[in-house]
Design a protein around this motif. Structure first.
Motif, PDB file in Angstrom:
ATOM      1  N   ARG A  69      11.769   1.654   2.374  1.00  0.00           N
ATOM      2  CA  ARG A  69      10.471   0.966   2.464  1.00  0.00           C
ATOM      3  C   ARG A  69      10.372  -0.136   1.418  1.00  0.00           C
ATOM      4  O   ARG A  69       9.931  -1.251   1.698  1.00  0.00           O
TER       5      ARG A  69
ATOM      6  N   TYR B  18       1.622  -8.830   9.476  1.00  0.00           N
ATOM      7  CA  TYR B  18       2.553  -9.940   9.485  1.00  0.00           C
ATOM      8  C   TYR B  18       3.942  -9.292   9.459  1.00  0.00           C
ATOM      9  O   TYR B  18       4.231  -8.523   8.540  1.00  0.00           O
TER      10      TYR B  18
ATOM     11  N   MET C 278       0.670 -16.824  10.052  1.00  0.00           N
ATOM     12  CA  MET C 278      -0.506 -16.084   9.605  1.00  0.00           C
ATOM     13  C   MET C 278      -1.743 -16.979   9.568  1.00  0.00           C
ATOM     14  O   MET C 278      -2.823 -16.594  10.009  1.00  0.00           O
TER      15      MET C 278
ATOM     16  N   MET D 126       8.823 -14.403   4.684  1.00  0.00           N
ATOM     17  CA  MET D 126       7.478 -14.917   4.931  1.00  0.00           C
ATOM     18  C   MET D 126       7.090 -15.998   3.928  1.00  0.00           C
ATOM     19  O   MET D 126       6.482 -16.995   4.277  1.00  0.00           O
TER      20      MET D 126
ATOM     21  N   SER E 195      11.077  -8.663   3.647  1.00  0.00           N
ATOM     22  CA  SER E 195      10.207  -9.378   4.583  1.00  0.00           C
ATOM     23  C   SER E 195       9.333 -10.394   3.844  1.00  0.00           C
ATOM     24  O   SER E 195       9.075 -11.482   4.343  1.00  0.00           O
TER      25      SER E 195
ATOM     26  N   ASP F 291      10.061  -4.141   2.245  1.00  0.00           N
ATOM     27  CA  ASP F 291       8.930  -4.933   1.754  1.00  0.00           C
ATOM     28  C   ASP F 291       9.420  -6.195   1.045  1.00  0.00           C
ATOM     29  O   ASP F 291       8.951  -7.300   1.320  1.00  0.00           O
TER      30      ASP F 291
ATOM     31  N   ALA G  70       6.181  -4.561   7.054  1.00  0.00           N
ATOM     32  CA  ALA G  70       4.981  -5.264   7.529  1.00  0.00           C
ATOM     33  C   ALA G  70       4.034  -5.526   6.367  1.00  0.00           C
ATOM     34  O   ALA G  70       3.823  -4.662   5.525  1.00  0.00           O
ATOM     35  N   GLN G  71       3.472  -6.729   6.327  1.00  0.00           N
ATOM     36  CA  GLN G  71       2.429  -7.029   5.340  1.00  0.00           C
ATOM     37  C   GLN G  71       1.107  -6.908   6.087  1.00  0.00           C
ATOM     38  O   GLN G  71       0.819  -7.704   6.972  1.00  0.00           O
ATOM     39  N   SER G  72       0.338  -5.898   5.745  1.00  0.00           N
ATOM     40  CA  SER G  72      -0.888  -5.701   6.520  1.00  0.00           C
ATOM     41  C   SER G  72      -2.084  -5.695   5.589  1.00  0.00           C
ATOM     42  O   SER G  72      -1.971  -5.344   4.417  1.00  0.00           O
ATOM     43  N   ASN G  73      -3.220  -6.103   6.121  1.00  0.00           N
ATOM     44  CA  ASN G  73      -4.440  -6.047   5.340  1.00  0.00           C
ATOM     45  C   ASN G  73      -5.627  -6.264   6.270  1.00  0.00           C
ATOM     46  O   ASN G  73      -5.459  -6.354   7.496  1.00  0.00           O
TER      47      ASN G  73
ATOM     48  N   PHE H 147      -7.620   2.490   7.700  1.00  0.00           N
ATOM     49  CA  PHE H 147      -6.261   2.728   7.196  1.00  0.00           C
ATOM     50  C   PHE H 147      -6.055   4.204   6.842  1.00  0.00           C
ATOM     51  O   PHE H 147      -5.031   4.579   6.320  1.00  0.00           O
TER      52      PHE H 147
ATOM     53  N   MET I  39       0.806  -1.212   0.000  1.00  0.00           N
ATOM     54  CA  MET I  39       0.000   0.000   0.000  1.00  0.00           C
ATOM     55  C   MET I  39       0.842   1.265   0.000  1.00  0.00           C
ATOM     56  O   MET I  39       0.316   2.362  -0.097  1.00  0.00           O
ATOM     57  N   ALA I  40       2.166   1.112   0.160  1.00  0.00           N
ATOM     58  CA  ALA I  40       3.004   2.307   0.258  1.00  0.00           C
ATOM     59  C   ALA I  40       3.641   2.678  -1.078  1.00  0.00           C
ATOM     60  O   ALA I  40       4.317   3.692  -1.186  1.00  0.00           O
TER      61      ALA I  40
ATOM     62  N   HIS J 279     -12.057  -0.112   5.355  1.00  0.00           N
ATOM     63  CA  HIS J 279     -11.134   0.687   4.531  1.00  0.00           C
ATOM     64  C   HIS J 279     -10.708   1.956   5.272  1.00  0.00           C
ATOM     65  O   HIS J 279      -9.553   2.360   5.204  1.00  0.00           O
TER      66      HIS J 279
ATOM     67  N   ALA K 215       5.076   0.181   6.125  1.00  0.00           N
ATOM     68  CA  ALA K 215       5.968  -0.265   5.047  1.00  0.00           C
ATOM     69  C   ALA K 215       7.426  -0.199   5.483  1.00  0.00           C
ATOM     70  O   ALA K 215       8.240  -1.031   5.085  1.00  0.00           O
TER      71      ALA K 215
ATOM     72  N   GLU L  50       8.286 -19.531   4.535  1.00  0.00           N
ATOM     73  CA  GLU L  50       7.793 -20.243   5.724  1.00  0.00           C
ATOM     74  C   GLU L  50       7.229 -21.616   5.356  1.00  0.00           C
ATOM     75  O   GLU L  50       7.249 -22.523   6.165  1.00  0.00           O
TER      76      GLU L  50
ATOM     77  N   ARG M  27      -4.918   5.300  -6.183  1.00  0.00           N
ATOM     78  CA  ARG M  27      -6.041   4.941  -5.322  1.00  0.00           C
ATOM     79  C   ARG M  27      -6.203   5.899  -4.129  1.00  0.00           C
ATOM     80  O   ARG M  27      -7.258   6.484  -3.940  1.00  0.00           O
TER      81      ARG M  27
ATOM     82  N   THR N 195       0.476   4.122   6.325  1.00  0.00           N
ATOM     83  CA  THR N 195       0.997   3.324   5.222  1.00  0.00           C
ATOM     84  C   THR N 195       2.520   3.295   5.227  1.00  0.00           C
ATOM     85  O   THR N 195       3.138   2.232   5.124  1.00  0.00           O
TER      86      THR N 195
END
Lengths: 412, 403
Positions: free
Chosen positions: A335, B90, B349, A346, A342, A339, B74-77, B54, A268-269, B51, B70, A349, A277, B66
């Motif tokens: 960043r 995560y 996860m 992951m 990581s 991303d 981190a993987q976020s949702n 965030f 998202m970054a 939504h 980042a 795993e 978006r 955000t």
């Protein structure tokens, strides 16, 4: 991250790459074979995809049901995928079941029945999947893009074409299998909780007598000239897909290309998500990814939007792709790197995804990159490297594919 | 693996499953709210709110959230369904504290009006995206028909009209009524220090105000309903059948899982052999969904338009004769489920999702070992007595065919 990677090459040229993970309870096997849509006979595109499903449909003395029962009673999860240049057959189960899984896979892969009645069933499935694709414009647009972007045979759809699938016969499938399915076109990977020496022994016993060679398929190809492709459909959203060349996996600029795409689209970054978006609300989904194999590489980009927003969406997307080398800030660089790194940890795993990573690395590079090597490659990337990649591979050379009520042109 | 549990004074439950060898950590807030908790005029607000979480807090802008997530990789949702809204991240263990603080802060959103108006456009794009996915439209319609006059069948996305009409004030009232700490479970999984988790929860969530957020759970008596949806230029057609199954609190759900696997798993099941293997259908599946106070059994088939009625008849026959399986079929299904559970245990996860949902529905923790044992104990007899309560026979039939 501790890893224990070992490699063994058998007399018949098969390479086994293994990574032991003693803390896991599962182990996974993956076999990569250099056979895919690009190696299909040109009048039978889809043959490799059909072949990968036929391996579920009888082998040795087992019919389809007996074969399925063999794996189900071991609790083994199978996954077969046929890609453009390679197919991967993978299977995961408890580590203690690895030897029986290897034993059964040797029968599946080396003695497939390739029965003609089963072929008809598989053909019907394949044709229905192709029809189904027509109902899924967001997937279809990527198929159209790939076809427009890469020259023959690398732009072929992995699922094949209706004509190709219809033309496959039991005899042609057997010929294809016996000509191309050879040890020198294959790599075996094992990851998880297992004993490497025992795996060497079982694979030696089961796959050691497999012989013969086959000419290796040629490596990728450079994309064709930029083009624009549109399919008219009365859909609620206009599907927009772009591709332009990038650095291949063995290119010194490979990591710079990946980090660059990370700046555009690290979750998202990334700039695309923020600009298209978050700031403008033009789409639900927008993303870019770097796809690199041996011989070819590209940046693929996707956005879906309602038709009224189509022109503005494409224009903002192109602005971001072209503007990538400009104003790269230290923080966004970090960043993008964080991303990618990581995700790397992951994704590994699970034993089945790690086994697939091992065989793909070996096939593309002839060696295994451990996590530390990849991290170091990513960490070393500086803004100047990304600027150089953008000069070598400009986004202006993008090929555009759209599906929806109206067509678009790439703004200059 | 070891399990930990505590409750803050304001009612927030905190649970954790520690995995000694894990190289990652997963953190999630499981909020017991979804489309079934909405009134018709705000249909879609749960998902829209997800939504907005965030999009900024008292101390962070949307970009801050955000970028800060980042920066630590981190993987976020998040996701929203009919009954739950789940936010998760995560991360690598060295960033656990930072990720925990950001995610906790997000759970108290600013709900800024400008951000709200921009995000509304994104939601309308998402509705348009699903408009082009026939199987999604079919599922939504089947839920609506099966849960006719019951809120469990409410659409998660809402419609262009309802989402278009939601005001920021309505969303704030919905947030206030549903996001009470006692309606939320905070769950962690993978690599973490439990004492630190307790401290962090107190510091970052201990001040959240508590209030009443009950859900009124009405029973549901499905009635026979049929519907045909059409779409222009459709290549494949689809049928969805729904019938009654065990609810989340019902111990019979284990028998239902096993039976659904025998009947409609993606490979080696009755639907696989009778429909997919023969190439009659592109795909077919049976699943048992246990929900809050209600449950359903869902079956599905995709085929060419001219074949749909015939394959639909085969599917209905399978659902009407659920006991037609051998002891070997039963054993194989249990072995398959057992392997999936073991593989699930290797992903922090996936374990986070399993224990968070488990707690949200049942206020219980089930280790992989105890789940394995329970599933292994499912017998033919137990399946038979489950079927005496829930026949699996579909009451609802919805088709999607070319116009």
């Amino acid at each position: 991250m501790s890893s224990d990677i070992r490699v063994h090459t058998f007399d018949n040229d098969i390479t086994l790459v293994g990574e032991n993970r003693p803390h896991m309870s599962s182990a996974a096997f993956a076999m990569l074979v250099g056979i895919g849509a690009a190696t299909d006979p040109s009048d039978q595109i889809g043959a490799a995809s059909i072949l990968s499903e036929m391996f579920n449909r009888g082998a040795g003395s087992w019919n389809s049901r007996e074969l399925s029962a063999e794996f189900e009673s071991l609790g083994a999860q199978r996954n077969h995928t046929a890609g453009i240049e390679v197919s991967v057959f993978s299977c995961a189960g408890l580590g203690t079941n690895l030897s029986p899984i290897l034993d059964r896979y040797s029968t599946v892969l080396l003695s497939p029945t390739l029965d003609s009645a089963e072929l008809e069933n598989v053909r019907q499935l394949a044709l229905q999947e192709l029809e189904s694709l027509e109902d899924e414009p967001s997937s279809k647009v990527m198929v159209n893009l790939t076809k427009a972007f890469y020259p023959e045979p690398y732009g072929r759809p992995q699922m094949g074409t209706v004509e190709g699938v219809q033309a496959v016969s039991a005899k042609s499938l057997r010929d294809y299998y016996s000509n191309c399915f050879k040890p020198n076109r294959c790599v075996i990977g094992v990851a998880g909780n297992f004993d490497f020496d025992e795996a060497v022994q079982v694979i030696g016993n089961k796959f050691g007598a497999w012989n013969g060679t086959s000419e290796k398929p040629p490596l990728g190809a450079l994309p064709t000239k930029p083009s624009v492709h549109h399919t008219h459909r009365d859909t609620a959203q206009l599907q927009i897909a772009l591709a332009y060349p990038s650095a291949q996996i063995d290119d010194p600029d490979y990591y710079a290309a990946r980090v660059g795409v990370g700046i555009l689209s690290a979750g998202m970054a990334g700039r695309l998500f923020i600009e298209v978006r978050e700031k403008r609300g033009l789409v639900y989904s927008v993303r870019a990814s770097h796809s690199a194999s041996k011989g070819r590489a590209a940046v693929f980009c996707y956005a879906g939007t309602t038709p009224d927003n189509g022109k503005e969406t494409l224009s903002v997307v192109m602005e971001q792709l072209r503007g990538l080398p400009n104003g790269i800030e230290e923080e966004e660089l970090l960043r993008a790197k964080a991303d990618i790194k990581s995700r790397l940890v992951m994704q590994s795993e699970s034993s089945i995804s790690r086994a697939s990573q091992l065989v793909n690395d070996w096939w593309s590079l002839g060696r295994i990159r451990d996590i530390e090597e990849i991290k170091a490659g990513i960490d070393a990337v500086q803004p100047a490297d990304i600027q150089r990649v953008c000069e070598r591979f400009p986004a202006s050379a993008a090929t555009l594919a759209t599906i929806g009520p109206q067509s678009l042109e790439i703004p200059s | 693996m070891s399990f930990h549990e505590t409750k803050l004074e304001n009612g927030l439950t905190v649970i954790g499953e520690h995995h000694k060898a894990s190289q990652c950590a997963a953190i999630g807030f499981f909020v017991k709210t979804g489309s079934r908790d909405e009134t018709p005029e705000i249909a879609g607000v749960s998902h829209f709110l997800e939504h907005m979480m965030f999009k900024g807090t008292a101390k962070r802008s949307a970009l801050d959230i955000t970028y800060q997530l980042a920066a630590i990789g981190a993987q976020s949702n998040a996701y929203t369904n009919e009954e739950n809204t789940v936010y998760y991240v995560y991360v690598l263990p060295e960033y656990f504290d930072t990720a925990f603080e950001i995610l906790s802060d997000m759970l108290r959103p600013a709900l800024d009006e400008n951000e709200f108006n921009t995000e509304k456009k994104v939601i309308l794009e998402e509705i348009a995206l699903y408009e082009d996915r026939p199987t999604f439209k079919l599922y939504e319609a089947a839920m609506r028909e099966y849960f006719y006059n019951h809120p469990a069948g409410n659409s998660v996305l809402g419609t262009t009209e309802t989402v278009g009409g939601i005001s920021v004030g309505q969303m704030r009232r919905y947030f206030d009524s549903r996001y009470s700490p006692e309606n939320i479970t905070l769950s962690v999984s993978g690599q973490f220090d439990w004492e630190r988790v307790c401290e962090l929860s107190d510091i970052h969530c201990g001040h959240w105000d508590r209030h009443d957020a009950d859900r009124e759970v009405k029973p549901h008596m499905p009635t026979a309903r049929e519907k045909i949806l059409t779409k222009e230029n459709l290549q494949m057609s689809h049928m969805c059948l729904m019938g009654e199954g065990p609810a989340a609190g019902d111990d019979m759900r284990y028998a239902a899982y096993v039976l659904a696997c025998i009947l409609g798993d993606s490979t080696g099941s009755r639907t696989y052999w009778e429909l997919v293997d023969k190439g009659l259908a592109e795909g077919a599946a049976v699943d048992s969904e246990d929900m809050d106070g209600v449950g359903m059994v869902y079956s599905f088939v995709s085929a060419r338009p001219e074949a749909l009625d015939d394959v639909g008849e085969i599917l209905q026959k399978i659902m009407r004769t659920p006991m037609e399986f051998s002891d070997d079929d039963l054993e194989r299904a249990k072995t398959k489920i057992a392997t999936r559970l073991v593989l699930q245990g290797e992903s922090s996860m996936r374990r986070l999702m399993a224990i968070g949902v488990d707690w949200t529905y049942r206020q219980q923790y089930h280790s992989i070992e105890s789940e394995l044992k329970r599933l292994q104990s499912v017998s033919r007899k137990e399946i038979e007595s489950m079927l005496a309560h829930y026949s699996f026979t579909p009451t609802t039939k919805v088709k999607m065919v070319p116009a």
